[in-house]
Design an enzyme around this catalytic site. Sequence first.
Site, PDB file in Angstrom:
ATOM      1  N   LYS A 139      45.870  32.360  45.977  1.00 30.89           N
ATOM      2  CA  LYS A 139      47.005  32.945  45.255  1.00 30.89           C
ATOM      3  C   LYS A 139      48.057  33.450  46.252  1.00 30.89           C
ATOM      4  O   LYS A 139      49.258  33.320  46.024  1.00 30.89           O
ATOM      5  CB  LYS A 139      46.549  34.121  44.384  1.00 30.89           C
ATOM      6  CG  LYS A 139      45.753  33.722  43.159  1.00 30.89           C
ATOM      7  CD  LYS A 139      45.482  34.956  42.291  1.00 30.89           C
ATOM      8  CE  LYS A 139      44.722  34.633  41.031  1.00 30.89           C
ATOM      9  NZ  LYS A 139      44.527  35.812  40.175  1.00 30.89           N
ATOM     10  N   ASP A 163      47.272  38.143  37.045  1.00 33.63           N
ATOM     11  CA  ASP A 163      46.065  37.740  36.343  1.00 33.63           C
ATOM     12  C   ASP A 163      46.349  36.406  35.672  1.00 33.63           C
ATOM     13  O   ASP A 163      47.404  36.219  35.079  1.00 33.63           O
ATOM     14  CB  ASP A 163      45.678  38.796  35.303  1.00 33.63           C
ATOM     15  CG  ASP A 163      44.230  38.618  34.935  1.00 33.63           C
ATOM     16  OD1 ASP A 163      43.373  38.796  35.819  1.00 33.63           O
ATOM     17  OD2 ASP A 163      43.949  38.236  33.789  1.00 33.63           O
TER      18      ASP A 163
END
Length: 184
Positions: free
Chosen positions: A12, A65
């Site tokens: 990420k 998320d």
Amino acid sequence: MELHFITGNDNKVKEARKKLSPLGYEVIQKDMDPPEIQADSLEEVAMFSAEWVRERSPTPFFLEDSGFFVDVLNGFPGVYSAYVFKTIGYMGILRLMEGIEDRDARFMAVIAYYDGNEIHLFRGEVLGRVSYEPRGDGGFGYDPIFIPDGESRTFAEMSPEEKNMFSHRGRALESFIRYLEEGV
Ligand code: IMP
């Protein structure tokens, strides 16, 4: 400008840096492992984690998320994507979908940004389908079994730059950047 990204996921961070570094933002990874509540939406999960981090570290940060939602499985694994990945993995999802022709699926991501004053949410989504077999060795998570609309390759067969052009994370990052640059 420095931006603290609260995550334990190096992939990420790499994807965020590809978008943010060329604009002069330095992404600094901070792994604080906030609890992930069980909730119906990514927004609730991201907001809860952001409030948890804000209580412990009141300087600006963002976190993200994300989840993988398969239409014919009523959105499963969705908000449980991380747990399902650790337990049955993407092969488990392919097994659940054996013999099923409706392969529509999407990735969604929600970024929560704490600016030192309040928390803002930014969402990104990419529509596509579940492949019949895993392909490619790039990316992470469910990338080998997801083909975005308009493509024949899975995310795992693309370069990080290409994935970022389509991806839920890339799109959430674009809204986040628009906010940082233009305040909207
Ligand atoms: P979380 O956002 O850390 O809760 O994790 C969501 C889970 O969804 C990850 O563990 C991955 O398995 C999956 N996921 C999230 N984003 C991606 C992506 O870009 N590609 C593939 N899998 C992803």
